[in-house]
Write a protein that holds these residues in place. Structure first.
Motif, PDB file in Angstrom:
ATOM      1  N   LYS A 174      63.590  50.227   0.275  1.00 29.29           N
ATOM      2  CA  LYS A 174      63.869  49.251  -0.527  1.00 29.29           C
ATOM      3  C   LYS A 174      64.791  47.959   0.256  1.00 29.29           C
ATOM      4  O   LYS A 174      64.452  47.572   1.137  1.00 29.29           O
ATOM      5  N   GLN A 176      67.821  45.583  -0.011  1.00 28.87           N
ATOM      6  CA  GLN A 176      69.184  45.229   0.139  1.00 28.87           C
ATOM      7  C   GLN A 176      69.716  43.936   0.419  1.00 28.87           C
ATOM      8  O   GLN A 176      68.828  42.941   0.563  1.00 28.87           O
ATOM      9  N   GLU A 192      77.139  41.615  -1.824  1.00 26.95           N
ATOM     10  CA  GLU A 192      76.252  42.349   0.097  1.00 26.95           C
ATOM     11  C   GLU A 192      76.068  43.534   0.226  1.00 26.95           C
ATOM     12  O   GLU A 192      76.972  44.152  -1.086  1.00 26.95           O
ATOM     13  N   ASN A 193      74.716  44.317   0.339  1.00 29.52           N
ATOM     14  CA  ASN A 193      74.259  45.907   0.876  1.00 29.52           C
ATOM     15  C   ASN A 193      74.751  46.426  -0.813  1.00 29.52           C
ATOM     16  O   ASN A 193      73.926  47.726  -0.490  1.00 29.52           O
ATOM     17  N   ASP A 194      74.831  45.685  -1.522  1.00 36.26           N
ATOM     18  CA  ASP A 194      73.625  46.240  -3.091  1.00 36.26           C
ATOM     19  C   ASP A 194      72.886  46.750  -2.819  1.00 36.26           C
ATOM     20  O   ASP A 194      71.258  45.180  -2.210  1.00 36.26           O
ATOM     21  N   VAL A 195      72.309  47.736  -3.489  1.00 38.25           N
ATOM     22  CA  VAL A 195      70.584  47.786  -3.474  1.00 38.25           C
ATOM     23  C   VAL A 195      69.859  47.557  -4.252  1.00 38.25           C
ATOM     24  O   VAL A 195      70.229  48.489  -5.142  1.00 38.25           O
ATOM     25  N   VAL A 226      71.514  47.760  -9.413  1.00 39.16           N
ATOM     26  CA  VAL A 226      71.319  48.208  -8.839  1.00 39.16           C
ATOM     27  C   VAL A 226      72.436  49.106  -7.640  1.00 39.16           C
ATOM     28  O   VAL A 226      72.939  49.670  -8.865  1.00 39.16           O
ATOM     29  N   ASP A 227      72.300  50.023  -6.356  1.00 41.00           N
ATOM     30  CA  ASP A 227      72.865  51.250  -6.494  1.00 41.00           C
ATOM     31  C   ASP A 227      74.053  50.188  -5.646  1.00 41.00           C
ATOM     32  O   ASP A 227      73.644  49.838  -4.577  1.00 41.00           O
ATOM     33  N   ARG A 228      75.126  50.605  -5.982  1.00 39.00           N
ATOM     34  CA  ARG A 228      76.242  50.422  -5.316  1.00 39.00           C
ATOM     35  C   ARG A 228      76.868  51.777  -5.246  1.00 39.00           C
ATOM     36  O   ARG A 228      78.011  52.285  -5.390  1.00 39.00           O
ATOM     37  N   LEU A 253      67.742  38.863   0.513  1.00 44.51           N
ATOM     38  CA  LEU A 253      67.217  40.105   0.498  1.00 44.51           C
ATOM     39  C   LEU A 253      66.905  40.416   1.736  1.00 44.51           C
ATOM     40  O   LEU A 253      65.975  40.102   2.699  1.00 44.51           O
ATOM     41  N   TYR A 255      64.708  43.880   3.457  1.00 49.78           N
ATOM     42  CA  TYR A 255      63.982  45.405   3.524  1.00 49.78           C
ATOM     43  C   TYR A 255      65.061  46.633   3.819  1.00 49.78           C
ATOM     44  O   TYR A 255      65.234  46.335   5.250  1.00 49.78           O
ATOM     45  N   LYS A 256      65.365  47.773   3.904  1.00 48.90           N
ATOM     46  CA  LYS A 256      65.364  49.107   4.241  1.00 48.90           C
ATOM     47  C   LYS A 256      64.563  50.452   4.120  1.00 48.90           C
ATOM     48  O   LYS A 256      63.993  50.487   2.881  1.00 48.90           O
TER      49      LYS A 256
END
Length: 382
Positions: A174, A176, A192-195, A226-228, A253, A255-256
């Motif tokens: 993913k 982020q 910030e921290n949205d994926v 985005v996944d929040r 960005l 990567y995770k």
């Protein structure tokens, strides 16, 4: 009383004494002048020498790069395996897949003197650069070390992803949002921290996907999902255009990953992103049967992306010198560094140009087989 000196008559001794004394006294005055002049010259010479030594010891705004040690990614460092894997079968490997390093003096690492800069400039194995080309203005040693450590960690994660992708082993990937600069096209819309989930409906699993969609839209607004915190949020963002003509969302960005097994890389006192490709090759060799190198001594350098693309690095001239000094006969160089490779290859070292991890693996396997490697891609002058 008559005083005589040698054969002189008695009537002349006084005059003779006077002349002799006068001569003596005149000689004494001349000697003092010469002594004073000599002393002044001596003092001036000492002062000039002292000033010269001081000037030569003054720091200058230059950075010196020198060949550093090499580390076998298939070996150990300080008694620990450089690459250790748990949760997946591993296979012992012979030969060497060396990552290469560079010593950097100057900038936040400590001053370089005039003598050191001149000495390095005359040494074909070293390189001298203006400080501002290597380090941002005002960066501290602590900041430089922290940045280098972060780059090393990122390169290791990217190396695992690239190796698994090369081997066809699935994993979760993913992207982020790590930062949003003020005034960015995404400011107030993304956080910030949205994926990232998708861009215009295309799954945003890699930076290349995002770049392709933005380029295709040619600056028109794009729908970014985005996944929040577990919920999907959609934002319409009009990309901004860089001076290079690329369209961007204006976010940083990172990567995770979620890998199916654990890979740990242990390497002390080495930082930066340039070992990524060699880490990836080492992982490939570690988790696959057989011996990738066939016992050969291979070295190389280059950044790596999760997709396996090999990127340029600094100090490649010094890294080739270090690789040859360490015993390598084959060196893998990023294609983007070819201009710096041509004319600087040490005797006895074959340098192969690589674009990606697949190219690097192919070159190593060919060398391992004992086949003729002269047909492998090389760097050439433009």
């Amino acid at each position: 009383m008559t005083i005589t000196q040698g054969e002189q008559p008695a009537s002349e001794p006084a005059a003779s004494q006077f002349r002799g004394r006068g001569s003596f006294l005149a000689g004494s005055r001349s000697g003092r002048k010469r002594d004073k002049r000599s002393s002044a010259m001596l003092v001036s010479g000492v002062l000039a020498l002292a000033l010269g030594i001081t000037a030569l010891s003054l720091p200058v705004p230059y950075v010196v790069e020198s060949p550093g040690p090499t580390f076998n990614t298939l070996g150990t460092d300080n008694g620990k395996p450089v690459i250790s894997v748990t949760g997946h079968e591993t296979f012992p490997a012979k030969g060497s897949l060396d990552l290469t390093t560079v010593y950097v003096d100057g900038g936040p690492n400590g001053p370089v003197t005039v003598v050191e800069a001149l000495s390095a400039w005359l040494n074909g194995a070293k390189a001298v650069y203006p400080e501002e080309l290597i380090f941002p203005t005002g960066v501290t040693k602590e900041q430089s070390q922290q940045e280098s450590a972060v780059a090393m960690t990122t390169s290791q994660e990217n190396a695992v992803a690239a190796a698994l992708k090369e081997l066809g082993i699935p994993f979760e990937q993913k992207m982020q949002i790590a930062g949003i600069p003020e005034g960015s096209a995404s400011a107030g819309k993304l956080r910030e921290n949205d994926v990232l989930v998708s861009v215009n409906g295309k799954p945003a699993t890699a930076l290349s996907v995002v770049q392709t969609e933005l380029a295709a839209g040619n600056g028109v607004p794009v729908d970014v999902v985005v996944d929040r915190g577990g919920s999907n949020v959609t934002a319409s963002i009009t990309p901004s255009k860089t001076s290079a003509g690329r369209f961007i969302l204006g976010v940083t960005l990172q990567y995770k990953f979620k890998f199916p097994f654990d890979v740990k890389i242990s390497l002390d006192k080495v930082g930066g992103p340039s070992a990524g490709m060699m880490f990836a090759l080492g992982i490939v060799d570690t988790v696959t049967p057989g011996d990738l190198t066939g016992g050969k001594h291979v070295a190389g350098t280059g950044t790596i992306t999760p997709d396996g693309a090999v990127g340029p690095i600094g100090g490649i001239g010094q890294k080739m010198q270090g690789a040859r000094a360490g015993g390598a006969t084959l060196f893998l160089a990023p294609a983007a560094n070819c201009d710096d490779v041509v004319g600087h290859v040490p005797d006895g070292l074959q340098v192969v140009r690589v674009e990606n991890l697949a190219d690097a693996r192919k070159a190593v396997e060919l060398a391992a087989s004992g086949a003729d490697t002269s047909g492998l891609p090389v760097c050439s002058s433009n």
